[in-house]
Motif scaffolding. Sequence first.
Motif, PDB file in Angstrom:
ATOM      1  N   THR A 170       0.829  -1.206   0.000  1.00 30.40           N
ATOM      2  CA  THR A 170       0.000   0.000   0.000  1.00 30.40           C
ATOM      3  C   THR A 170       0.866   1.259   0.000  1.00 30.40           C
ATOM      4  N   GLU A 205      -7.438   0.189  -1.536  1.00 38.63           N
ATOM      5  CA  GLU A 205      -7.637  -0.868  -0.555  1.00 38.63           C
ATOM      6  C   GLU A 205      -8.899  -0.554   0.261  1.00 38.63           C
ATOM      7  N   ASP A 219      -5.460  -2.055  -5.338  1.00 35.98           N
ATOM      8  CA  ASP A 219      -4.825  -2.478  -4.094  1.00 35.98           C
ATOM      9  C   ASP A 219      -5.698  -3.520  -3.401  1.00 35.98           C
ATOM     10  N   GLU A 220      -5.280  -4.759  -3.467  1.00 35.72           N
ATOM     11  CA  GLU A 220      -5.970  -5.894  -2.849  1.00 35.72           C
ATOM     12  C   GLU A 220      -7.479  -5.912  -3.079  1.00 35.72           C
TER      13      GLU A 220
HETATM   14 MG   LIG Z   1      -2.064  -2.874   2.055  1.00 34.27          MG
END
Ligand SMILES: [Mg+2]
Lengths: 240, 324
Positions: free
Chosen positions: A44, A86, A165-166
């Motif tokens: 991140t 995220e 992000d994820e």
């Molecule tokens: Mg992260």
Amino acid sequence: MTTMIEISNIDVAYGKVPVLSDVSLTVAKGEIVTLIGANGAGKTTLFRALTGVLPKSRGSIVLDGKDITRMKPDRVAREGLAVVPEGRRLFGPMSVLDNLMLGSFLRLTGQGKGAVNEDLDMVFDLFPRLAERREQLARTLSGGEQQMVAISRALMARPKVILMDEPSIGLAPIIVREVFDVIRKLKESGITILLIEQNARMALKVADRAYVMEIGRITAEGDAGDLRQSDIIRKLYLAA
Amino acid sequence: MFDTYMKDMNRLVWLPVSAGVLALPLLLGDGYYLNVLNFIALYSMIAIGLCLLIGYCGQLSISHSAFFAIGAYSSAILSLRFGFHPFVAILISQLISAVLALGIGSVVLRLKGHYLAIATLSFTIIVEVIIVEAAWVTGGLQGLSGIPPLSLGSMELDTDLGVYYVVWPVLLLLLLFALNLIDSRFGRVIKGIRENEDVMRLFGVGVYGYKVKVFVLSSVYASIAGSLYAHFIGFVSPSAASLSFAIDIIMVLAFGGFNLIWGAMLGAAAITYLTEYLTDFADFKRVAFGVALVVVMIIFPSGLLPGLQRWLKAGRRAPTGAQR
Ligand SMILES: [Mg+2]
Ligand SMILES: Nc1ncnc2c1ncn2[C@@H]1O[C@H](COP(=O)(O)OP(=O)(O)O)[C@@H](O)[C@H]1O
């Protein structure tokens, strides 16, 4: 092949605490590149460095030939980088449609309403369920649907690159598969994606190439298929 | 659901409300109630402006009594000392307020949350001090009196009825503008800033510029109310810029629901009515305000109007918890 993102030897810190050191990574046009790493590896942080939220104390970042190293987030967005952050970060009390329209903020100023309506059709083609729920408040959607909105919002920007992000975090396995199916579909349409993931198994299946990050450094890189076979990944699987 | 519902409602409701407001004195005739309604209109202007800034853009500011006072004093000074026609004085005053709001906003909006609240609060205190100290222009603690009333040609609009037909049309236009604004692209962007300004930046939005624009707009709403008030009452004093007045307006919003334009008007009506009703009780007024507010907050945590709406809808279907 043209290089879309070129990160060269960057160092990034939170104040005096160094997190990333000497990170380099490239993404070519039309490619899906994944950055995998365990929790706390610095993924991140790289997202924040790339989007201009965090300053780089060393190195450079070039996006489609343009140096964005020192640009602020809104300027970086203008250069064609869109994000799926995220935890999705939707505008909860606003409708699905409003969320999507905010994704196209720059398109509205640049290309006008007609172009944006076409983008909407494209997104609703991809996610018919969102078309049905366009007036529903984003926060009342299921986790999977919210992720679809987050991805669509990025698509609405018609970016050169999407940075995720994820996207699979916190979702049920069956929904995770759906999300990766979508990413595969996006790849077919030629969109360039940098996919940050902890779920190495799934990420390596959709990606062309991969980077492995451990405690702020890139420790392995290569063809996604090759990396799937390697020891490094087996080690990560166990860690995750 | 609620969003589009409100969009349609806003357009549908504004016209009959306006027609009703303009017809009211024709039906009920002249009377003291008009005086109360005039105050409601002025309160509503400030509350609507503040609603845009706090409710829709999420920026807590406590500087609205300051801009009310700047509007009131500018208008008073321009018409008293420089002999401008009240309507011209009002227009120039808005220019002055807008420029000041631009200057102040550009500085304070670099701050967020509590810091922004404190900075705007300090500004209000400074304005009050300046008004008291700069007695040679502002009349100091005595204030300024004999401010010329609004007039059209040779006709002076110094009756409640005359004032009514100035302040209410102005309010209705400001209301319409606000309603259209929140349903526009601009409105969507400021709501996004309220929800998550960092994400808005990631999508290319120049967040700071938007905040400054809303701050200026919102300050001018308060300033218009101030200017009209000055000519309506004929007298201004430093209490116009007081902190307690700033807090009254925030109470109006808390009463009506922070993020509903119509709620701001309902809150303004409720507070003005309470003020009238409690006028014999002097200082007890503030206590009663407080109590009323706490009761409303407990029964309707999101404010009077959203609360009532949900309460009415609850009979038909389960509450959605939707709000803007
Ligand atoms: Mg992260
Ligand atoms: N805002 C922050 N301030 C200070 N340190 C942080 C901050 N965010 C993350 N970190 C630290 O940076 C390291 C990497 O975090 P992060 O980039 O979030 O990892 P990942 O996304 O790979 O899980 C961790 O050690 C974390 O504690």
